[in-house]
Design a protein around this motif. Structure first.
Motif, PDB file in Angstrom:
ATOM      1  N   LYS A 187       0.830  -1.193   0.000  1.00 28.26           N
ATOM      2  CA  LYS A 187       0.000   0.000   0.000  1.00 28.26           C
ATOM      3  C   LYS A 187       0.874   1.255   0.000  1.00 28.26           C
ATOM      4  O   LYS A 187       1.979   1.262   0.541  1.00 28.26           O
ATOM      5  CB  LYS A 187      -0.921   0.033   1.227  1.00 28.26           C
ATOM      6  CG  LYS A 187      -1.986  -1.050   1.231  1.00 28.26           C
ATOM      7  CD  LYS A 187      -2.975  -0.878   0.071  1.00 28.26           C
ATOM      8  CE  LYS A 187      -3.967  -2.030   0.017  1.00 28.26           C
ATOM      9  NZ  LYS A 187      -4.883  -1.909  -1.129  1.00 28.26           N
ATOM     10  N   THR A 188       0.340   2.317  -0.597  1.00 29.90           N
ATOM     11  CA  THR A 188       1.060   3.579  -0.644  1.00 29.90           C
ATOM     12  C   THR A 188       1.230   4.158   0.761  1.00 29.90           C
ATOM     13  O   THR A 188       0.314   4.102   1.581  1.00 29.90           O
ATOM     14  CB  THR A 188       0.290   4.601  -1.502  1.00 29.90           C
ATOM     15  OG1 THR A 188       0.147   4.081  -2.823  1.00 29.90           O
ATOM     16  CG2 THR A 188       1.015   5.939  -1.558  1.00 29.90           C
ATOM     17  N   ILE A 189       2.417   4.717   1.016  1.00 29.13           N
ATOM     18  CA  ILE A 189       2.657   5.451   2.263  1.00 29.13           C
ATOM     19  C   ILE A 189       2.926   6.903   1.884  1.00 29.13           C
ATOM     20  O   ILE A 189       3.855   7.206   1.134  1.00 29.13           O
ATOM     21  CB  ILE A 189       3.832   4.864   3.056  1.00 29.13           C
ATOM     22  CG1 ILE A 189       3.479   3.439   3.521  1.00 29.13           C
ATOM     23  CG2 ILE A 189       4.167   5.748   4.257  1.00 29.13           C
ATOM     24  CD1 ILE A 189       4.548   2.767   4.341  1.00 29.13           C
ATOM     25  N   ILE A 190       2.095   7.785   2.400  1.00 32.67           N
ATOM     26  CA  ILE A 190       2.172   9.205   2.081  1.00 32.67           C
ATOM     27  C   ILE A 190       2.936   9.924   3.183  1.00 32.67           C
ATOM     28  O   ILE A 190       2.573   9.843   4.368  1.00 32.67           O
ATOM     29  CB  ILE A 190       0.759   9.809   1.956  1.00 32.67           C
ATOM     30  CG1 ILE A 190      -0.043   9.062   0.891  1.00 32.67           C
ATOM     31  CG2 ILE A 190       0.831  11.301   1.639  1.00 32.67           C
ATOM     32  CD1 ILE A 190      -1.533   9.331   0.945  1.00 32.67           C
ATOM     33  N   ILE A 191       4.009  10.638   2.814  1.00 31.22           N
ATOM     34  CA  ILE A 191       4.787  11.406   3.786  1.00 31.22           C
ATOM     35  C   ILE A 191       4.079  12.729   4.060  1.00 31.22           C
ATOM     36  O   ILE A 191       3.738  13.470   3.142  1.00 31.22           O
ATOM     37  CB  ILE A 191       6.213  11.677   3.279  1.00 31.22           C
ATOM     38  CG1 ILE A 191       6.995  10.379   3.108  1.00 31.22           C
ATOM     39  CG2 ILE A 191       6.948  12.623   4.232  1.00 31.22           C
ATOM     40  CD1 ILE A 191       7.339   9.684   4.394  1.00 31.22           C
ATOM     41  N   ASP A 192       3.863  13.021   5.335  1.00 34.57           N
ATOM     42  CA  ASP A 192       3.242  14.278   5.755  1.00 34.57           C
ATOM     43  C   ASP A 192       4.223  15.015   6.660  1.00 34.57           C
ATOM     44  O   ASP A 192       4.354  14.704   7.837  1.00 34.57           O
ATOM     45  CB  ASP A 192       1.938  13.977   6.503  1.00 34.57           C
ATOM     46  CG  ASP A 192       1.184  15.249   6.906  1.00 34.57           C
ATOM     47  OD1 ASP A 192       1.571  16.334   6.447  1.00 34.57           O
ATOM     48  OD2 ASP A 192       0.210  15.140   7.682  1.00 34.57           O
ATOM     49  N   ASN A 193       4.953  15.985   6.082  1.00 32.64           N
ATOM     50  CA  ASN A 193       5.939  16.760   6.850  1.00 32.64           C
ATOM     51  C   ASN A 193       5.239  17.803   7.706  1.00 32.64           C
ATOM     52  O   ASN A 193       4.541  18.673   7.183  1.00 32.64           O
ATOM     53  CB  ASN A 193       6.934  17.448   5.921  1.00 32.64           C
ATOM     54  CG  ASN A 193       7.814  16.474   5.174  1.00 32.64           C
ATOM     55  OD1 ASN A 193       7.520  16.105   4.037  1.00 32.64           O
ATOM     56  ND2 ASN A 193       8.893  16.048   5.799  1.00 32.64           N
ATOM     57  N   ARG A 194       5.410  17.709   9.014  1.00 35.67           N
ATOM     58  CA  ARG A 194       4.813  18.661   9.958  1.00 35.67           C
ATOM     59  C   ARG A 194       5.898  19.192  10.878  1.00 35.67           C
ATOM     60  O   ARG A 194       6.030  18.772  12.026  1.00 35.67           O
ATOM     61  CB  ARG A 194       3.703  17.987  10.767  1.00 35.67           C
ATOM     62  CG  ARG A 194       2.525  17.495   9.956  1.00 35.67           C
ATOM     63  CD  ARG A 194       1.759  18.641   9.307  1.00 35.67           C
ATOM     64  NE  ARG A 194       0.538  18.159   8.680  1.00 35.67           N
ATOM     65  CZ  ARG A 194      -0.671  18.284   9.223  1.00 35.67           C
ATOM     66  NH1 ARG A 194      -0.803  18.873  10.398  1.00 35.67           N
ATOM     67  NH2 ARG A 194      -1.732  17.819   8.607  1.00 35.67           N
ATOM     68  N   GLY A 195       6.712  20.108  10.365  1.00 38.66           N
ATOM     69  CA  GLY A 195       7.826  20.640  11.129  1.00 38.66           C
ATOM     70  C   GLY A 195       7.402  21.699  12.127  1.00 38.66           C
ATOM     71  O   GLY A 195       6.284  22.210  12.104  1.00 38.66           O
ATOM     72  N   GLY A 196       8.329  22.039  13.020  1.00 38.98           N
ATOM     73  CA  GLY A 196       8.107  23.101  13.991  1.00 38.98           C
ATOM     74  C   GLY A 196       8.196  22.626  15.417  1.00 38.98           C
ATOM     75  O   GLY A 196       7.898  21.475  15.733  1.00 38.98           O
ATOM     76  N   ALA A 197       8.666  23.540  16.288  1.00 35.54           N
ATOM     77  CA  ALA A 197       8.755  23.282  17.738  1.00 35.54           C
ATOM     78  C   ALA A 197       9.573  22.031  18.027  1.00 35.54           C
ATOM     79  O   ALA A 197       9.186  21.206  18.860  1.00 35.54           O
ATOM     80  CB  ALA A 197       7.369  23.182  18.351  1.00 35.54           C
TER      81      ALA A 197
END
Length: 328
Positions: A66-76
């Motif tokens: 299955k596809t794995i979608i990268i979700d970049n959530r930078g900060g703190a």
């Protein structure tokens, strides 16, 4: 009501009870995963955590089908992304590619949106990368020259980090303390921006993971003068360790671990753990990670990963106290 009608009523009641039980029962996840998975990476694109995560996610996607979608959530210092992942639905379709910053956060932040051991379930420890000391191309040739320069002008030079309370920041603070030097801390939102600050010659030094230094060092854009590992890196064998260079006690790496939200079904955690360990044993994946200076962890289990996390929280708390980094 005759006998046949009574029997029919009992059958209908039994069927209704079975349906109600089925509707209220938790899913078995026998077909997990049956849709794409989101992998939260709590740092911006292009940094070492992101690069490492993409190597693992590509191979894991193939392994799981299955596809794995990268979700970049930078900060703190990664806390924004970690908090998002910790509060996600615990169904296995949101996973977190976390770093050592998760173990540091409880000691340096007074208010967190998550508690590591309560809100996150470790799946597998995937690897660790030592930190490297970087300076401008025309900067100090070795650690002793850097220390001498910093001592000659206390507080006049600055150092860049990927963010307040990240692992590389704490390792830098440990170096500053043990080397008895004073410099100005300039935190960025990730190692990519911090590296740009170094490339612009805004700072005298930075500690960065070895995986993100090879290209800039080989191209001559920045110069590596030491490594904060327990031993020299096969990828940069000419670099002495900081301890070898004469500064005792400065040993530190940043590690990466895959998590799911607490409450995720154990069958999902086991499925992910098996897939991750299979991926990490793949020769092609190991070769790619070796190029990133990653020391791969073999056969990590959810239980061993959780024990490791607990020990790291204690270890970093001691480092925070020793360096005097103030909670925010």
């Amino acid at each position: 009501m005759n006998k046949n009608q009574q029997m029919k009523c009992r059958m209908l009641a039994t069927l209704a009870a079975a349906c109600a039980l089925a509707l209220g029962a938790p899913p078995t996840y026998a077909k997990y995963p049956d849709r794409p998975i989101t992998m939260v990476v709590p740092f911006p694109p292009g940094g070492p955590t992101d690069v490492f995560a993409r190597v693992v996610s590509d191979a894991l996607s193939h392994e799981l089908g299955k596809t794995i979608i990268i979700d970049n959530r930078g900060g703190a210092a990664g806390n924004i992304g970690v908090g998002i992942a910790a509060k996600a639905v615990p169904d296995g379709y949101t996973i977190l590619f976390g770093t050592a910053s998760i173990a540091i956060a409880p000691s340096v932040y007074k208010k967190l949106s998550y508690e590591p051991l309560r809100d996150l379930q470790p799946v597998a420890l995937v690897g660790a990368v030592p930190a490297v000391v970087l300076v401008p191309p025309d900067g100090p040739r070795n650690i002793q020259e850097l220390v001498g320069l910093l001592k000659s002008k206390p507080g006049e030079f600055s150092y860049a980090t990927s963010g307040y309370a990240t692992a590389t920041h704490l390792i830098t603070e440990l170096f500053n303390k043990n080397a008895a030097v004073n410099a100005l801390h300039v935190p960025y939102r990730g190692s990519g921006p911090a590296k740009q600050g170094m490339l612009s010659k805004l700072h005298m030094y930075t500690f960065e993971t070895a995986s993100s230094t090879v290209s800039v060092v080989n191209s001559g854009l920045l110069k590596a003068i030491a490594i904060a590992g327990e031993k020299r890196s096969p990828l940069l064998p000419e670099l002495p360790t900081i301890v070898e260079a004469g500064i005792p006690g400065v040993v530190g790496s940043t590690w990466n671990m895959v998590f799911v939200p607490a409450g995720t079904d154990s069958a999902v955690t086991k499925r992910l753990n098996t897939a991750i360990n299979t991926v990490l044993s793949n020769a092609e994946v190991k070769s790619k990670l070796a190029e990133l200076a990653v020391d791969v962890t073999n056969d990590s289990s959810p239980d061993s990963a959780k024990s490791f996390l607990a020990s790291e929280i204690q270890r970093w708390e001691k480092i925070v106290q020793a360096t005097g980094v103030q909670p925010q």
